[in-house]
Scaffold this active site. Structure first.
Site, PDB file in Angstrom:
ATOM      1  N   SER A   1       0.826  -1.192   0.000  1.00  0.00           N
ATOM      2  CA  SER A   1       0.000   0.000   0.000  1.00  0.00           C
ATOM      3  C   SER A   1       0.871   1.257   0.000  1.00  0.00           C
ATOM      4  O   SER A   1       1.673   1.462  -0.909  1.00  0.00           O
ATOM      5  CB  SER A   1      -0.955  -0.058   1.193  1.00  0.00           C
ATOM      6  OG  SER A   1      -2.038   0.805   1.031  1.00  0.00           O
TER       7      SER A   1
ATOM      8  N   HIS B   1      -7.191  -5.776  -1.621  1.00  0.00           N
ATOM      9  CA  HIS B   1      -5.993  -5.102  -1.098  1.00  0.00           C
ATOM     10  C   HIS B   1      -5.380  -5.974   0.005  1.00  0.00           C
ATOM     11  O   HIS B   1      -5.513  -5.682   1.194  1.00  0.00           O
ATOM     12  CB  HIS B   1      -6.404  -3.728  -0.565  1.00  0.00           C
ATOM     13  CG  HIS B   1      -5.290  -2.747  -0.435  1.00  0.00           C
ATOM     14  ND1 HIS B   1      -4.446  -2.432  -1.473  1.00  0.00           N
ATOM     15  CD2 HIS B   1      -4.867  -2.007   0.626  1.00  0.00           C
ATOM     16  CE1 HIS B   1      -3.573  -1.518  -1.073  1.00  0.00           C
ATOM     17  NE2 HIS B   1      -3.802  -1.257   0.203  1.00  0.00           N
TER      18      HIS B   1
ATOM     19  N   ASP C   1      -8.379  -5.287  -6.533  1.00  0.00           N
ATOM     20  CA  ASP C   1      -8.088  -4.279  -5.505  1.00  0.00           C
ATOM     21  C   ASP C   1      -8.918  -3.034  -5.803  1.00  0.00           C
ATOM     22  O   ASP C   1      -8.695  -2.352  -6.806  1.00  0.00           O
ATOM     23  CB  ASP C   1      -6.596  -3.949  -5.508  1.00  0.00           C
ATOM     24  CG  ASP C   1      -6.166  -3.124  -4.301  1.00  0.00           C
ATOM     25  OD1 ASP C   1      -7.027  -2.449  -3.700  1.00  0.00           O
ATOM     26  OD2 ASP C   1      -4.961  -3.146  -3.992  1.00  0.00           O
TER      27      ASP C   1
END
Length: 667
Positions: free
Chosen positions: A214, A351, A320
């Site tokens: 991330s 994610h 995602d």
């Protein structure tokens, strides 16, 4: 990853057959035995090469744990002093005692004190002297005994660091780049946050690999894009390649807030009190109009792919919906264009870290990758397939090159069908028009479920049932010509695989995984830093349609990706939507569908008005990357009989009502 070309010399069949027959008589029996022995030797050598790996020969409980503060040479908070970022280090004690220098694995993050890392949201913890006790995740537990140092960097403005968070800007990137410089003897560090005693990285050989999921993976992309010397490899997991594309899609807002909200979430309370001016600059530089500004240019790493000297191992969930799959697609294409050594894993999850959806294979692969890139081991990983792709839950295939060399763009054209909004999709030029009214309460799952029915909120187009499998590999574009009846309008374009399947429930809790109670251990532990983590399993859903890819735009950006403008009701506009990259096989018997609609609830914000749009089908196309190109598509639809889709709903996963931002949820 280097692409190796294999040359094959073809001979006329008769000549080849004659040569083979002659060889049968002319080759002595003992040479066949010798060939077999040689084959066995080659296999043994390959096995030996592949098995070469660093071993856990160093003590983890006696590892050196220390902190330094690296000077970033920036004064982000404007206090007249250059900012120092806190760097917590765990490294084996024995190599330095023997005069050996070691490589570094680094995770630079804003999450070490606010939000946590990993599926269990671990934070850094410290003893009374300020020495790190728990380093989140397993990297230190696993790699320190194998002769690596692990370095956890607090980005400027977070945890124990000076400065201010600027959400992917110069300060964020320099927070980590300065550490790479220090590890290579080019920077300055101190033993305390405010003191003058210098700290040297005399235990480091300078070879650094960055990893992170991330925001952390985004920082790895940004540092690599500076071309900094000493950064040998990066492993971005669900990372951003352009921060504009995290918040907007050609002017259409993907979230109801901007980067200032994220800065406020991750910044330390101390930094928040002194960083008001930075926050104001972020707000001013990221207008909610969706216009491109200098702030976004500074945070766009794609144009700097040519500066990347590090190898890149990309990991991304094709579903995602936080850091959407466009990010890895455009980054990958730019890296490929510039000849960067690279590898990729593409999963069905959202994610999620690969440690939580393919744990054993991931740890083994990452181990071999770092051994090759940082220790220089010739273990053969650079000769293996470039891509691992999850076809079904926990079922993986490989691709020697990604996308495959035979992939080519196929232009598909929608056409009117037998009912309003229920059209056809194929190679022949379409015609006519379709009209829909934006309904912000509906989403891509609703549209796909109603593909066989006329509904007022979408226009859908489907191929005939395929007679052969059709593989899509790469990024698609959909060009739409539409006439709105209001001054504002947003568009969505969605590709759908229509047919029954079992997929990961990427929109449900866990985004495709379920967290179990059992733990498995990956490395050594201490009383304060365990190496045992909760196991996971695939969370699946039985569906009748699967959204393959999606993209969005503000129709007001028809003339420019950088700036929107009001629309003139009754005037036709043409705009191209960039759809997310994917690798998906539409099986024989299924259909490929294109949906064009307005607001995709939960994935983009609605426009100021509620427009009705009329789509000119003769000027609307979908450019789709097909393995085998137009020939493969034509074969897949050849001889098929056009049949109507059922009018009832086609079951699928339900996208979340409210999508979480990067820092929330911990994983």
């Amino acid at each position: 990853m280097p692409i190796r070309t294999r040359f094959t010399i073809w001979r006329p069949l008769a000549t080849a057959a004659t040569a083979a027959l002659m060889a049968t008589f002319l080759i002595p029996v003992q040479s066949q035995a010798q060939d077999q022995a040689q084959d066995r030797t080659q296999v043994q050598e390959q096995d030996k090469r592949a098995s070469r790996s660093s071993q856990p020969v160093y003590s983890y409980d006696r590892a050196v744990r220390e902190a330094v503060w690296v000077d970033t040479r920036l004064d982000g908070d404007g206090d007249g002093k250059t900012d120092r970022v806190a760097v917590d280090i765990v490294r084996p004690r024995e190599p330095a005692q023997k005069g050996r220098k070691i490589p570094v694995i680094m995770d630079a993050s804003p999450y070490y004190s606010c939000c946590g890392r990993g599926n269990e949201s671990q934070l850094k913890t410290y003893d009374a002297n300020g020495t790190v006790v728990q380093m989140p995740l397993y990297y230190d537990n696993y790699f320190v005994p194998r002769g690596y140092a692990f370095v956890g960097v607090d980005l400027a403005g977070t945890n124990r660091s000076d400065g201010c968070v600027d959400v992917g800007g110069r300060s964020d990137v320099q927070s980590a780049k300065a550490v790479v410089d220090w590890l290579n003897g080019r920077g300055r560090a101190y033993t305390t946050r405010t003191g003058t005693t210098r700290a040297a990285a005399d235990w480091s050989n300078g070879r650094t690999g960055m990893i992170g999921k991330s925001y952390d993976g985004t920082i790895a992309n940004g540092v690599a894009a500076t071309g900094v010397e000493g950064l040998e490899t990066i492993v971005p997991i669900g990372g951003i390649s352009s921060w504009y594309d995290y918040y907007f899609a050609k002017g259409a807002p993907l979230f109801d807030s901007g980067p200032d909200g994220l800065a406020n979430r991750v910044e330390s309370p101390e930094a928040r009190a002194r960083c008001a001016a930075v926050q104001e600059r972020i707000v001013a530089g990221a207008p909610r109009t969706g216009d491109w500004t200098a702030l976004w240019s500074e945070r766009n790493h794609v144009p700097d792919a040519g500066k990347v000297e590090a190898s890149v191992f990309v990991v991304h969930g094709m579903q995602d919906l936080n850091v959407r799959a466009k990010h890895f697609g455009q980054w990958w294409d730019a890296l490929a264009k510039n000849g960067v050594e690279r590898k990729i894993w593409l999963s069905q999850v959202g994610h999620v870290d690969p440690f939580d959806f393919r744990r054993a294979d991931w740890v083994n692969t990452l181990h071999r990758w770092f051994d090759h890139e940082l220790l220089g081991y010739d273990n053969g990983i650079d000769d293996e397939p470039m891509a691992d792709i999850e076809r079904h839950p926990d079922q993986w295939v490989t691709s020697a090159v990604w996308p495959p060399r035979t992939t080519d763009t196929v232009r598909l054209k929608p056409a009117e069908g037998t009912a309003p909004g229920v059209g056809t999709l194929g190679l022949r030029t379409g015609g006519g028009t379709e009209t829909f009214t934006d309904d912000p309460s509906r989403d891509e799952a609703d549209w796909a479920a109603d593909l066989g029915s006329s509904t007022p909120d979408k226009a859908g187009f489907v191929t005939v049932p395929l007679s052969r499998d059709l593989r899509l590999s790469g990024s698609s574009k959909v060009t739409v010509t539409a006439t709105p009846n209001t001054p504002t309008a947003h568009l969505s374009a969605v590709l759908v695989d229509v047919g029954p399947d079992t997929i990961r429930d990427y929109a449900g809790p866990g985004e495709g995984i379920s967290t179990l109670t059992d733990r498995t251990c990956w490395g050594a532990s201490t009383s304060g830093d365990g190496a045992c983590f909760k196991e996971t399993a695939a969370r699946t859903a039985d569906v009748e349609h699967t959204v393959v890819s999606r993209g969005w735009a503000d129709l007001g950006n028809h003339a420019s990706d950088a700036k929107g403008r009001p629309l003139t009701p009754g005037k036709a506009y043409t705009i191209t939507l960039d759809l997310a990259a994917t690798d998906h096989v539409v099986p024989a018997g299924h259909r490929l569908a294109l949906i064009v609609a307005g607001t995709d609830r939960g994935l983009i914000e609605p426009p100021a008005d509620t427009p009705t749009l009329t789509v000119d089908l003769s000027r609307t196309t979908a450019d789709v990357p097909v393995v085998g190109g137009t020939t493969a598509f034509a074969r897949a639809v050849a001889g098929a009989t056009a049949t109507a889709l059922p009018a009832g709903e086609l079951a699928g996963v339900q996208p979340p009502q409210t999508l979480s931002r990067i820092p929330e949820g911990g994983r």
